[in-house]
Write a protein that holds these residues in place. Sequence first.
Motif, PDB file in Angstrom:
ATOM      1  N   UNK A   8       0.828  -1.204   0.000  1.00  0.00           N
ATOM      2  CA  UNK A   8       0.000   0.000   0.000  1.00  0.00           C
ATOM      3  C   UNK A   8       0.867   1.261   0.000  1.00  0.00           C
ATOM      4  N   UNK A   9       2.192   1.086   0.103  1.00  0.00           N
ATOM      5  CA  UNK A   9       3.114   2.224   0.102  1.00  0.00           C
ATOM      6  C   UNK A   9       3.467   2.682  -1.311  1.00  0.00           C
ATOM      7  N   UNK A  10       2.875   2.022  -2.297  1.00  0.00           N
ATOM      8  CA  UNK A  10       3.013   2.422  -3.707  1.00  0.00           C
ATOM      9  C   UNK A  10       1.611   2.396  -4.298  1.00  0.00           C
ATOM     10  N   UNK A  11       1.397   3.099  -5.394  1.00  0.00           N
ATOM     11  CA  UNK A  11       0.057   3.128  -5.986  1.00  0.00           C
ATOM     12  C   UNK A  11      -0.418   1.733  -6.392  1.00  0.00           C
ATOM     13  N   UNK A  12      -1.685   1.475  -6.176  1.00  0.00           N
ATOM     14  CA  UNK A  12      -2.280   0.215  -6.629  1.00  0.00           C
ATOM     15  C   UNK A  12      -2.290   0.209  -8.155  1.00  0.00           C
ATOM     16  N   UNK A  31       5.737  -0.904 -14.541  1.00  0.00           N
ATOM     17  CA  UNK A  31       5.999   0.515 -14.700  1.00  0.00           C
ATOM     18  C   UNK A  31       5.313   1.328 -13.625  1.00  0.00           C
ATOM     19  N   UNK A  32       6.074   2.230 -13.048  1.00  0.00           N
ATOM     20  CA  UNK A  32       5.552   3.104 -12.005  1.00  0.00           C
ATOM     21  C   UNK A  32       5.499   4.527 -12.536  1.00  0.00           C
ATOM     22  N   UNK A  33       4.365   5.169 -12.296  1.00  0.00           N
ATOM     23  CA  UNK A  33       4.200   6.570 -12.654  1.00  0.00           C
ATOM     24  C   UNK A  33       4.156   7.381 -11.362  1.00  0.00           C
ATOM     25  N   UNK A  34       4.246   8.705 -11.454  1.00  0.00           N
ATOM     26  CA  UNK A  34       4.360   9.541 -10.257  1.00  0.00           C
ATOM     27  C   UNK A  34       3.045   9.809  -9.530  1.00  0.00           C
ATOM     28  N   UNK A  35       2.383   8.728  -9.141  1.00  0.00           N
ATOM     29  CA  UNK A  35       1.189   8.863  -8.310  1.00  0.00           C
ATOM     30  C   UNK A  35       1.614   8.805  -6.849  1.00  0.00           C
ATOM     31  N   UNK A  36       1.145   9.745  -6.069  1.00  0.00           N
ATOM     32  CA  UNK A  36       1.370   9.723  -4.626  1.00  0.00           C
ATOM     33  C   UNK A  36       0.429   8.673  -4.050  1.00  0.00           C
ATOM     34  N   UNK A  37       0.949   7.609  -3.426  1.00  0.00           N
ATOM     35  CA  UNK A  37       0.067   6.549  -2.942  1.00  0.00           C
ATOM     36  C   UNK A  37      -0.884   6.995  -1.834  1.00  0.00           C
ATOM     37  N   UNK A  38      -0.558   8.070  -1.133  1.00  0.00           N
ATOM     38  CA  UNK A  38      -1.433   8.522  -0.049  1.00  0.00           C
ATOM     39  C   UNK A  38      -2.626   9.326  -0.562  1.00  0.00           C
ATOM     40  N   UNK A  39      -2.480   9.944  -1.748  1.00  0.00           N
ATOM     41  CA  UNK A  39      -3.568  10.766  -2.275  1.00  0.00           C
ATOM     42  C   UNK A  39      -4.147  10.229  -3.589  1.00  0.00           C
ATOM     43  N   UNK A  40      -3.375   9.410  -4.287  1.00  0.00           N
ATOM     44  CA  UNK A  40      -3.800   8.925  -5.597  1.00  0.00           C
ATOM     45  C   UNK A  40      -3.644   9.965  -6.690  1.00  0.00           C
ATOM     46  N   UNK A  41      -3.036  11.089  -6.355  1.00  0.00           N
ATOM     47  CA  UNK A  41      -2.858  12.184  -7.311  1.00  0.00           C
ATOM     48  C   UNK A  41      -1.464  12.162  -7.923  1.00  0.00           C
ATOM     49  N   UNK A 115       5.013  12.744 -16.995  1.00  0.00           N
ATOM     50  CA  UNK A 115       6.231  13.059 -17.727  1.00  0.00           C
ATOM     51  C   UNK A 115       7.247  11.930 -17.722  1.00  0.00           C
ATOM     52  N   UNK A 116       7.125  10.990 -16.763  1.00  0.00           N
ATOM     53  CA  UNK A 116       8.111   9.923 -16.616  1.00  0.00           C
ATOM     54  C   UNK A 116       7.462   8.665 -16.050  1.00  0.00           C
ATOM     55  N   UNK A 117       7.943   7.529 -16.512  1.00  0.00           N
ATOM     56  CA  UNK A 117       7.549   6.225 -15.986  1.00  0.00           C
ATOM     57  C   UNK A 117       8.808   5.357 -15.986  1.00  0.00           C
ATOM     58  N   UNK A 118       8.917   4.465 -15.008  1.00  0.00           N
ATOM     59  CA  UNK A 118      10.065   3.558 -14.937  1.00  0.00           C
ATOM     60  C   UNK A 118       9.603   2.168 -14.514  1.00  0.00           C
ATOM     61  N   UNK A 119      10.303   1.157 -15.033  1.00  0.00           N
ATOM     62  CA  UNK A 119      10.130  -0.210 -14.532  1.00  0.00           C
ATOM     63  C   UNK A 119      11.510  -0.809 -14.305  1.00  0.00           C
TER      64      UNK A 119
END
Length: 125
Positions: A8-12, A31-41, A115-119
């Motif tokens: 739960x410390x990373x976006x679902x 791939x992870x995008x810049x979503x804040x896991x606490x807000x989903x934004x 703007x960025x995604x990484x895996x």
Amino acid sequence: MGEAIFTSKAPAAIGPYSQAIKAGDFIYVSGQIPLDPSTGEVVQGIEKQTEQVLQNLKAILDEAGATFREVVKFTIYLKSMDDFATVNEIYGSYLAEPYPARATVEVSRLPKDVLVEMDVVCYQK
């Protein structure tokens, strides 16, 4: 298949995929995008987006019992290669030699118009 990794410390996941899969000695992190896991934004600006992506990756690796030192391959997707130097500097601050293999590509569009995604691919003995 393999064992699904979730924290739960990373976006679902926002689709039919797992945050990561452990298969044998390998961990494949989606791939992870810049979503804040606490807000989903989505966080704003290339610096904050890069930091958030790396924090999301770190959280998933932590859950799997791994670290960036065990990452053997990074793939970085950028909306614009104009951001390469900024992303490269922040990315480098999370790593130590020997550095993992890496590919960086410019893409026409990323999920949620980020703007960025990484895996990453991680190897654990």
